[in-house]
Design a protein around this motif. Structure first.
Motif, PDB file in Angstrom:
ATOM      1  N   ILE B 441       0.921  -1.374   0.022  1.00 44.69           N
ATOM      2  CA  ILE B 441       0.011  -0.200  -0.156  1.00 44.69           C
ATOM      3  C   ILE B 441       0.830   1.262   0.152  1.00 44.69           C
ATOM      4  N   LYS B 442       1.973   1.250   0.850  1.00 47.24           N
ATOM      5  CA  LYS B 442       2.700   2.215   0.697  1.00 47.24           C
ATOM      6  C   LYS B 442       3.765   2.407  -0.371  1.00 47.24           C
ATOM      7  N   ALA B 443       3.804   1.214  -0.968  1.00 48.20           N
ATOM      8  CA  ALA B 443       4.541   1.453  -2.492  1.00 48.20           C
ATOM      9  C   ALA B 443       3.713   1.985  -3.440  1.00 48.20           C
ATOM     10  N   ALA B 444       2.321   1.778  -3.478  1.00 47.58           N
ATOM     11  CA  ALA B 444       1.375   2.223  -4.310  1.00 47.58           C
ATOM     12  C   ALA B 444       1.295   3.893  -4.164  1.00 47.58           C
ATOM     13  N   GLU B 445       1.180   4.233  -2.749  1.00 41.29           N
ATOM     14  CA  GLU B 445       1.237   5.639  -2.491  1.00 41.29           C
ATOM     15  C   GLU B 445       2.332   6.423  -3.016  1.00 41.29           C
ATOM     16  N   ALA B 446       3.602   5.879  -3.027  1.00 39.19           N
ATOM     17  CA  ALA B 446       4.565   6.465  -3.182  1.00 39.19           C
ATOM     18  C   ALA B 446       4.727   6.939  -4.806  1.00 39.19           C
ATOM     19  N   VAL B 447       3.977   6.084  -5.592  1.00 38.68           N
ATOM     20  CA  VAL B 447       4.144   6.190  -7.280  1.00 38.68           C
ATOM     21  C   VAL B 447       2.498   6.709  -7.638  1.00 38.68           C
ATOM     22  N   ASN B 448       1.715   7.353  -6.143  1.00 40.52           N
ATOM     23  CA  ASN B 448       0.655   7.887  -6.340  1.00 40.52           C
ATOM     24  C   ASN B 448      -0.607   7.200  -7.175  1.00 40.52           C
ATOM     25  N   THR B 449      -0.513   6.149  -6.866  1.00 37.01           N
ATOM     26  CA  THR B 449      -1.721   5.251  -7.465  1.00 37.01           C
ATOM     27  C   THR B 449      -2.302   4.500  -6.265  1.00 37.01           C
ATOM     28  N   SER B 450      -3.593   4.082  -6.623  1.00 32.30           N
ATOM     29  CA  SER B 450      -4.267   3.251  -5.577  1.00 32.30           C
ATOM     30  C   SER B 450      -3.700   1.827  -5.546  1.00 32.30           C
ATOM     31  N   PRO B 451      -3.767   1.094  -4.448  1.00 28.82           N
ATOM     32  CA  PRO B 451      -3.279   0.179  -4.163  1.00 28.82           C
ATOM     33  C   PRO B 451      -3.610  -1.184  -5.124  1.00 28.82           C
ATOM     34  N   ASP B 452      -5.058  -1.205  -5.437  1.00 29.01           N
ATOM     35  CA  ASP B 452      -5.462  -2.205  -6.351  1.00 29.01           C
ATOM     36  C   ASP B 452      -5.026  -1.872  -7.789  1.00 29.01           C
ATOM     37  N   THR B 453      -5.037  -0.751  -8.133  1.00 27.26           N
ATOM     38  CA  THR B 453      -4.250  -0.274  -9.558  1.00 27.26           C
ATOM     39  C   THR B 453      -2.912  -0.703  -9.595  1.00 27.26           C
ATOM     40  N   PHE B 454      -2.244  -0.390  -8.510  1.00 29.04           N
ATOM     41  CA  PHE B 454      -0.655  -0.925  -8.392  1.00 29.04           C
ATOM     42  C   PHE B 454      -0.590  -2.386  -8.705  1.00 29.04           C
ATOM     43  N   TYR B 455      -1.527  -2.916  -7.833  1.00 25.03           N
ATOM     44  CA  TYR B 455      -1.404  -4.718  -8.015  1.00 25.03           C
ATOM     45  C   TYR B 455      -1.842  -5.055  -9.606  1.00 25.03           C
ATOM     46  N   CYS B 456      -2.540  -4.343  -9.960  1.00 21.12           N
ATOM     47  CA  CYS B 456      -3.082  -4.876 -11.336  1.00 21.12           C
ATOM     48  C   CYS B 456      -2.133  -4.285 -12.389  1.00 21.12           C
ATOM     49  N   ARG B 457      -1.380  -3.300 -12.436  1.00 19.21           N
ATOM     50  CA  ARG B 457      -0.504  -3.055 -13.218  1.00 19.21           C
ATOM     51  C   ARG B 457       0.720  -4.021 -13.163  1.00 19.21           C
ATOM     52  N   ARG B 458       1.155  -4.394 -11.862  1.00 13.25           N
ATOM     53  CA  ARG B 458       2.100  -5.260 -11.666  1.00 13.25           C
ATOM     54  C   ARG B 458       2.003  -6.506 -12.443  1.00 13.25           C
ATOM     55  N   LEU B 459       0.714  -6.865 -12.183  1.00 11.64           N
ATOM     56  CA  LEU B 459       0.124  -8.380 -12.750  1.00 11.64           C
ATOM     57  C   LEU B 459       0.162  -8.215 -14.177  1.00 11.64           C
ATOM     58  N   LEU B 460      -0.031  -7.028 -14.639  1.00 14.04           N
ATOM     59  CA  LEU B 460      -0.150  -6.881 -16.346  1.00 14.04           C
ATOM     60  C   LEU B 460       1.382  -6.915 -16.705  1.00 14.04           C
ATOM     61  N   ASN B 461       2.229  -5.960 -16.128  1.00 11.47           N
ATOM     62  CA  ASN B 461       3.661  -6.123 -16.347  1.00 11.47           C
ATOM     63  C   ASN B 461       4.427  -7.630 -16.365  1.00 11.47           C
ATOM     64  N   ALA B 462       3.916  -8.121 -15.480  1.00  9.65           N
ATOM     65  CA  ALA B 462       4.624  -9.299 -15.114  1.00  9.65           C
ATOM     66  C   ALA B 462       3.974 -10.677 -16.097  1.00  9.65           C
ATOM     67  N   THR B 463       2.630 -10.698 -16.223  1.00 12.92           N
ATOM     68  CA  THR B 463       2.204 -11.877 -16.842  1.00 12.92           C
ATOM     69  C   THR B 463       1.322 -11.481 -18.048  1.00 12.92           C
ATOM     70  N   GLY B 464       1.098 -10.279 -18.404  1.00  9.95           N
ATOM     71  CA  GLY B 464       0.192 -10.251 -19.533  1.00  9.95           C
ATOM     72  C   GLY B 464      -1.196 -10.335 -19.120  1.00  9.95           C
ATOM     73  N   ILE B 465      -1.566 -10.513 -18.046  1.00 11.25           N
ATOM     74  CA  ILE B 465      -3.178 -10.840 -17.728  1.00 11.25           C
ATOM     75  C   ILE B 465      -3.712  -9.312 -17.194  1.00 11.25           C
TER      76      ILE B 465
END
Lengths: 513, 513
Positions: B441-465
């Motif tokens: 959650i802190k890492a998301a805050e640091a890049v100025n995004t919501s935690p769920d968006t942060f998770y989904c973006r990481r998921l997309l980048n890592a897996t293409g899902i």
């Protein structure tokens, strides 16, 4: 044959409107349960007349909106529909090549079957493959990109380039379910409140007044000059713009319909240049309704898109914001039921484009058959294609017949006492002026209706011919007109002419001063 | 294969929104030519940066509207689309019988040809004839009645009667280009200003928030209870209604999505009765999004329309105003690209019905192929028809596969650390809750995004899902979710499960507190 008949003349709308005003009056003297938010007496709501909505509590922009060319359904025998630009409802046949491609794209499973070779032309089969290959996964049943399938937009852009001789960008194309949703989209973007005005021709196609009303803006009228064949004078534009400004209206855009609806004129190139210059000088968005671009019936006029005109003046994206509306419903194809069309949006900033894209996204995408058809009308069969000859024969047959029908009706109208009709240079309509005797005007007043509506209603009752009174489109106060399509099949025209002529003579006899 | 790929997750929208906010900030510190109505300095306009519009001068309702499930296009290789309910884009095949009928109606000229007998099933040919005979002049290329072709509405009404066991009136049916325009039409009617509120579920399908924003109303949220499988408690409805009233909001309607989007629950019959009673008591219009009525995956749940429920309670037109939305885009057919659908409008006064009809008329009619398809999904082949067996096999194959996919993904999600996913009883989605570590959650805050968006973006980048962050649909503050469709073809599911599992483990490892 037309058991299920529709009359959409504004005379019917008029009747309904009066009826509905009467019922509102009735309602307002009745106890209406107000909206429940103010009531803790919700147990009262179990009484038997608890419509949560009344005409007093819906969006009044909806109430204010009017739409002259459509109205209530009536069933009348022996009706001759001259009210709507709906060619195939009157027997015009679709262009075979277009329908072949649509059918194949709807059921691609048959593309590989041997029977298909015998049923469909080879270029239709090839075109269907080509289109399917432009659709990711060949999935004609999937939502597309919100602006429409990219490959189809490429085709349309290429068609525009060929038409205009200037570049077109597929990213500027937004495919839509006919031209109407595109117009709504732009009005939604432009109109913030009643203080925002849109310059519209009078007479106008009532889509514009309806859409402006629905979005809560102000229609700023400018008059087309009937004496000069429905000419569009920039002095008139200037005058109306200044008048609107002096009333505090922020005029945002200018609507031009070319070829004209309901007026049928085709703008001269020089006139179009003046209009472009005016929009550029005044910073107005030019909303160009160009849906009748294929419907030109006179040899001395040619369609020029406003984009071509502005580019030929050296004006690019930085100089003028321009939207061109096109539809598959008009032209020689007349595919109204397919709801296909596009708008070409140029000269807007990337931020605004993003907003237009977002609004398009909220409706996901336009229907894929309509998208395919829009690409076909902008890229029909070419010389050398198997279908070219039959396609050309169908196209020329329809257009030359429309030209003959326009001339026959125009001549017939001009032969009537007190009727003056400008030439139908293009589009699908005639908009004759009727000089009504004072006695007819009084008779209309006596039944509480406008003189043109009175005339059209009498015409309908006497002959079964449905036309739309000029009031639905707007006209110079004190003048009276009606709109009559040129779309009935050619074998019906003599009957229309003779019925109309006979009716008109009797009408003029009856009301002679 | 999917060269032309689209990612429509709100994480992209989010990026764009930030970018666009930045550009607005830039713009507002720059000199912008105000709208020309206030300027006599129109000669200035010939400078090279004269966009007549800026984001500051367009309709701010357009700016406010957001649409989470669609966004900008990005092209990425190896993408696995789990973001949109667009089955055919992921390889689902259309139902053969439906496409046969559509193709034949598109090109009726082949109906009499002998080759056609070999290519099409006999009941598809018979159905095409039957439909053509319902269209005046057999003109599939003509505008229809504004509510849709009467014969098709008869068929749909009969299908509703068969489904519900209660009468349905073809005059209550409005055929539309998918469900979205129908929702817009009702919002347009109901919303007069910000003072008008619409009760919407949270999480909700963002069509509702977008449409309410576009029409300038207020979304009144009510929360679905995740703990009880996304239950809809009337106490929560009551609470939110009262809260809205106390703020002066005039609440006009309740939106219910059943089966749920993005939540996938199917409402219990008893719960539906409570909802009907609530709307009746409070005088609210019940807007029932029933587009997933064919998508039920659990044996203990069944779809009941709200009309059936209210009629079974003895409530008729006088008791409750009810709109049911249906679409050809969902179900086992998934014909998103056809843009077909209807709304069944009951319990409104004749005056209001006339206004709805008028709004429908402004867009003339919905596309005829979509209208035909809507009639087909409400009246598919019956026992004894030639196509019945193959049709049933196709339908059952799709629905049972969707049930297996839902279960596989649900199990996979529930096996992950800190993920809790309710059963997908229906619709096309799972909406798992993710309990993110504080460090994430802190890492998301640091890049100025919501935690769920942060998770989904990481998921997309890592897996293409591609999945959509819960923020796009709304969620209880402090909880995080994403929406994942169950639509990838079955052979893709193991790869999705293993990529997702691997990613999630690494993510949790990386951010473990």
């Amino acid at each position: 044959m037309q058991k299920y008949a529709r009359v959409t003349a504004s005379l019917i709308t008029d009747l309904l409107r009066r009826r509905s005003r009467q019922s509102s009056r009735l309602l307002s003297s009745t106890h209406i349960l107000d909206h429940p938010s103010s009531s803790s007496s919700s147990s009262l709501m179990s009484s038997s007349s608890t419509h949560p909505l009344s005409v007093a509590t819906i969006n009044d922009k909806v109430l204010k909106c009017e739409y002259a060319v459509r109205g209530e359904i009536v069933t009348l025998a022996q009706i001759l529909y001259c009210n709507i630009g709906n060619p195939q409802s009157l027997g015009q046949q679709p262009i075979t090549f277009f329908r072949e491609v649509l059918a194949l794209c709807d059921h691609p499973a048959i593309l590989d079957r041997s029977e298909t070779q015998g049923l469909f032309s080879t270029d239709a089969i090839a075109r269907a493959w080509q289109i399917l290959d432009q659709i990711p996964g060949r999935a004609t049943g999937a939502y597309s990109h919100s602006q429409g399938i990219k490959g189809l937009r490429d085709t349309i852009a290429a068609g525009i380039e060929e038409r205009d001789g200037y570049p077109a960008d597929p990213n500027d194309i937004f495919l839509t379910d006919g031209a109407s949703p595109a117009v709504h989209m732009m009005m939604q973007l432009l109109i913030r409140s009643e203080g925002d005005g849109i310059l519209c021709p009078i007479p106008q196609y009532p889509l514009y007044s309806a859409s402006i009303a629905l979005h809560g803006g102000t229609l700023v009228p400018y008059y087309l000059d009937e004496a000069t064949g429905w000419g569009l004078e920039t002095s008139e534009l200037k005058k109306q713009l200044e008048a609107a400004k002096s009333k505090g209206i922020n005029v945002r855009a200018l609507v031009v319909i070319n070829p004209g609806n309901p007026t049928g004129q085709v703008l001269a190139e020089d006139n179009q240049r003046q209009i472009v210059e005016f929009c550029k000088q005044e910073g107005l968005v030019l909303l160009a309704d160009e849906v009748y671009q294929e419907n030109i019936y006179v040899p001395d006029k040619k369609f020029h898109s406003f984009k071509k005109i502005s580019r030929s003046m050296g004006y690019g994206n930085e100089d003028i914001a321009l939207v061109s509306f096109q539809s598959v419903s008009k032209g020689y194809y007349g595919e109204c039921g397919k709801r296909g069309g596009y708008m070409e949006v140029t000269g807007f900033s990337p931020e605004i484009r993003e907003q237009i894209y977002k609004v398009a996204s909220v409706n996901l995408c336009s229907n894929i058959s309509g998208q395919i058809l829009a690409s076909l009308v902008m890229n029909p069969p070419k010389v050398g294609d198997e279908s070219f000859e039959s396609y050309s024969a169908e196209k020329d047959g329809i257009l030359s017949s429309l030209a003959r029908r326009a001339k026959a009706l125009e001549d017939a109208l001009n032969s009537l006492e007190g009727v003056k009709c400008n030439k139908a240079e293009g589009a699908m309509y005639l908009f004759p002026r009727i000089y009504l005797p004072a006695k007819a005007i009084k008779a209309a007043e006596a039944v509480n209706t406008s003189p043109d509506t009175f005339y059209c209603r009498r015409l309908l009752n006497a002959t079964g011919i449905v036309v739309v009174p000029g009031s639905g489109f707007g006209q110079v106060p004190g003048t009276w007109h009606f709109r009559c399509t040129i779309l009935p099949q050619e074998d019906k025209i003599p009957a229309i002419v003779s019925r109309l002529t006979e009716f008109h003579k009797q009408f003029m006899e009856e009301f002679r001063d």
